[in-house]
Design an enzyme around this catalytic site. Sequence first.
Site, PDB file in Angstrom:
ATOM      1  CG  ASP A 181      -9.031  -4.327  -2.715  1.00  0.00           C
ATOM      2  OD1 ASP A 181     -10.173  -4.287  -2.226  1.00  0.00           O
ATOM      3  OD2 ASP A 181      -8.549  -3.421  -3.406  1.00  0.00           O
ATOM      4  CG  HIS A 240      -2.058   0.943   1.073  1.00  0.00           C
ATOM      5  ND1 HIS A 240      -1.955   2.279   1.339  1.00  0.00           N
ATOM      6  CD2 HIS A 240      -3.307   0.730   0.620  1.00  0.00           C
ATOM      7  CE1 HIS A 240      -3.117   2.847   1.070  1.00  0.00           C
ATOM      8  NE2 HIS A 240      -3.946   1.934   0.621  1.00  0.00           N
TER       9      HIS A 240
HETATM   10  N1  CMC Z   1       4.179  -7.640  -4.910  1.00  0.00           N
HETATM   11  C1  CMC Z   1       5.521  -7.641  -5.064  1.00  0.00           C
HETATM   12  N2  CMC Z   1       6.290  -6.555  -4.896  1.00  0.00           N
HETATM   13  C2  CMC Z   1       5.682  -5.410  -4.558  1.00  0.00           C
HETATM   14  C3  CMC Z   1       4.290  -5.335  -4.380  1.00  0.00           C
HETATM   15  C4  CMC Z   1       3.519  -6.508  -4.556  1.00  0.00           C
HETATM   16  N3  CMC Z   1       2.208  -6.488  -4.401  1.00  0.00           N
HETATM   17  N4  CMC Z   1       3.938  -4.071  -4.055  1.00  0.00           N
HETATM   18  C5  CMC Z   1       5.073  -3.366  -4.028  1.00  0.00           C
HETATM   19  N5  CMC Z   1       6.139  -4.186  -4.329  1.00  0.00           N
HETATM   20  C6  CMC Z   1       7.570  -3.800  -4.344  1.00  0.00           C
HETATM   21  C7  CMC Z   1       7.896  -2.990  -5.588  1.00  0.00           C
HETATM   22  O1  CMC Z   1       8.328  -3.833  -6.636  1.00  0.00           O
HETATM   23  C8  CMC Z   1       8.999  -2.100  -5.069  1.00  0.00           C
HETATM   24  O2  CMC Z   1      10.175  -2.862  -4.980  1.00  0.00           O
HETATM   25  P1  CMC Z   1      11.648  -2.189  -5.206  1.00  0.00           P
HETATM   26  O3  CMC Z   1      11.786  -1.193  -4.097  1.00  0.00           O
HETATM   27  O4  CMC Z   1      12.594  -3.315  -5.169  1.00  0.00           O
HETATM   28  O5  CMC Z   1      11.553  -1.533  -6.567  1.00  0.00           O
HETATM   29  C9  CMC Z   1       8.573  -1.788  -3.625  1.00  0.00           C
HETATM   30  O6  CMC Z   1       7.778  -2.920  -3.238  1.00  0.00           O
HETATM   31  C10 CMC Z   1       7.739  -0.508  -3.480  1.00  0.00           C
HETATM   32  O7  CMC Z   1       6.631  -0.601  -4.390  1.00  0.00           O
HETATM   33  P2  CMC Z   1       6.020   0.615  -5.206  1.00  0.00           P
HETATM   34  O8  CMC Z   1       5.317   0.084  -6.399  1.00  0.00           O
HETATM   35  O9  CMC Z   1       7.088   1.661  -5.398  1.00  0.00           O
HETATM   36  O10 CMC Z   1       4.989   1.182  -4.132  1.00  0.00           O
HETATM   37  P3  CMC Z   1       3.779   2.131  -4.461  1.00  0.00           P
HETATM   38  O11 CMC Z   1       3.480   2.846  -3.190  1.00  0.00           O
HETATM   39  O12 CMC Z   1       4.045   2.941  -5.668  1.00  0.00           O
HETATM   40  O13 CMC Z   1       2.593   1.102  -4.841  1.00  0.00           O
HETATM   41  C11 CMC Z   1       0.759  -0.388  -4.666  1.00  0.00           C
HETATM   42  C12 CMC Z   1       1.593   0.714  -3.957  1.00  0.00           C
HETATM   43  C13 CMC Z   1      -0.494  -0.682  -3.831  1.00  0.00           C
HETATM   44  C14 CMC Z   1       0.316   0.129  -6.043  1.00  0.00           C
HETATM   45  C15 CMC Z   1       1.638  -1.656  -4.817  1.00  0.00           C
HETATM   46  O14 CMC Z   1       2.011  -2.135  -3.543  1.00  0.00           O
HETATM   47  C16 CMC Z   1       0.923  -2.770  -5.618  1.00  0.00           C
HETATM   48  O15 CMC Z   1       1.015  -2.773  -6.844  1.00  0.00           O
HETATM   49  N6  CMC Z   1       0.220  -3.709  -4.919  1.00  0.00           N
HETATM   50  C17 CMC Z   1      -0.571  -4.722  -5.614  1.00  0.00           C
HETATM   51  C18 CMC Z   1      -1.901  -4.126  -6.080  1.00  0.00           C
HETATM   52  C19 CMC Z   1      -2.877  -3.928  -4.923  1.00  0.00           C
HETATM   53  O16 CMC Z   1      -3.069  -4.802  -4.089  1.00  0.00           O
HETATM   54  N7  CMC Z   1      -3.524  -2.754  -4.923  1.00  0.00           N
HETATM   55  C20 CMC Z   1      -4.584  -2.441  -3.929  1.00  0.00           C
HETATM   56  C21 CMC Z   1      -4.187  -1.295  -3.049  1.00  0.00           C
HETATM   57  S1  CMC Z   1      -5.286  -1.160  -1.625  1.00  0.00           S
HETATM   58  C22 CMC Z   1      -6.838  -0.795  -2.307  1.00  0.00           C
HETATM   59  C23 CMC Z   1      -6.900   0.604  -2.772  1.00  0.00           C
HETATM   60  O17 CMC Z   1      -7.136   1.493  -1.925  1.00  0.00           O
HETATM   61  O18 CMC Z   1      -6.760   0.850  -3.960  1.00  0.00           O
END
Ligand code: CMC
Length: 428
Positions: A364, A307
Amino acid sequence: MSDKATLEINGQKHEFPLITGTENEVAIDIKALRSVTGGVTTIDPGYKNTGSCVSAITFLDGEKGILRYRGYSIEELAEKADFLEVAYLLIFGELPTQEQLDKFHSDIKKHSVVDDDVKKILDAFPKSAHPMGVLSSLTSALTAFNPSSVNVDSEEEMYNAIVRILGKFPILVAWTMRKKMGLPLDYGSSSLGYVENILQMMFKRPDENYEQNPILVNALDKLLILHADHEQNCSTSTVRIVGSSHAGLFASLSAGISALWGPLHGGANQAVIEMLEAIKEDGGDTKKYMGKAKDKEDPFRLMGFGHRVYKNFDPRARIIKKAADDVLGDLGVEDPILDIAKGLEKEALEDDYFVKRKLYPNVDFYSGIIYRSMNIPVEMFTVMFALGRLPGWIAQWREMRLNKEPIGRPRQVYTGETLRSFKGINER
Ligand code: CMC
């Protein structure tokens, strides 16, 4: 602590005021940045460090796993309130008295009808259309049937616009699902509670009375409350920014629905179930999928994990995990993917990759398992999220308009070609 921040650019110092929220969050107020520095701007893709507004609606502390609507903890609201009370609280700032709640509900019921021509629009969609696309289109189409713009300075007009959409939106949600399932379009019953009526509108078969199941009513009520607001997330910021151009409420909400659709946001609840199903079909090898999620060459992500703001735990996920156990138990449903989900969660919470990056199950991860036990089709899950988020979007839109926020218009740093001369087509 000083109440100013100093920024030095090319040897010149500039001071900016700090503003502090009621929960002691501190922000540097850079409203004057461009004018005092002669055009210097900030860059922050994904707005990871940028506050777009001040807001009195929802507080969340991602480190401590706190979520509060108008000061009330999500745990207490999920246990003691119902969805309509929470909607009122979010939109108007205080919990309603019984009299206010009764009036609110009765005003919503008066608007629980849509123009019959909406059916023709729905009819034109193929059955295969994704329900989120249909819902976004129908919400936007409401503008055509209610074209007059709302005078936001009139409390009465604002209130009427709010009860109007709260009455019509559940019909669009129910019809979107009924279209998918080939069921005739119908209305609910004004004698029912808001959530009971939603269930009846979704599930009633033409040849049967719909029997309310209190377990389903409670489960849906809780899920809607947990999704009702989440401060400046992708879809809410979209609603605010579209509304900031003074586009109408329906158009702003329709844009928010599109933003919610993506798998990184609300679409994750559908993606989680599809992922858990795929793991099951593949023999239930959770380790293989953990490996894929950690492999930087593999685009696979563990859906329902991570998140932008929660870096400890998502309080909504805790409540939902327990609710999933309770609801499936009460309904006598055994779903093997619940065990796969629990197994994945356990492994991830002990895995260095996830621990280091502070990746925890989000709201989720378990919500889809509950929706599935309620016989809601998987493509409808994000629509259910939209139904829950509706009061939050309305509250944020209302706040933005009442605060007279300026039109949203971010800056950029241009990295393209500098001035060059046009070449005729034969010279290229
Ligand atoms: N699986 C594997 N690796 C992950 C995941 C995941 N679900 N989420 C983040 N990472 C890794 C990412 O690859 C990155 O690694 P590194 O630092 O080595 O590059 C690190 O963790 C930070 O991730 P980010 O993408 O920079 O973080 P963000 O804050 O931009 O993204 C997120 C947040 C929710 C989009 C992301 O965690 C994600 O894609 N999760 C899966 C989709 C999901 O479950 N979304 C629902 C969010 S809650 C409901 C809502 O309110 O929308």
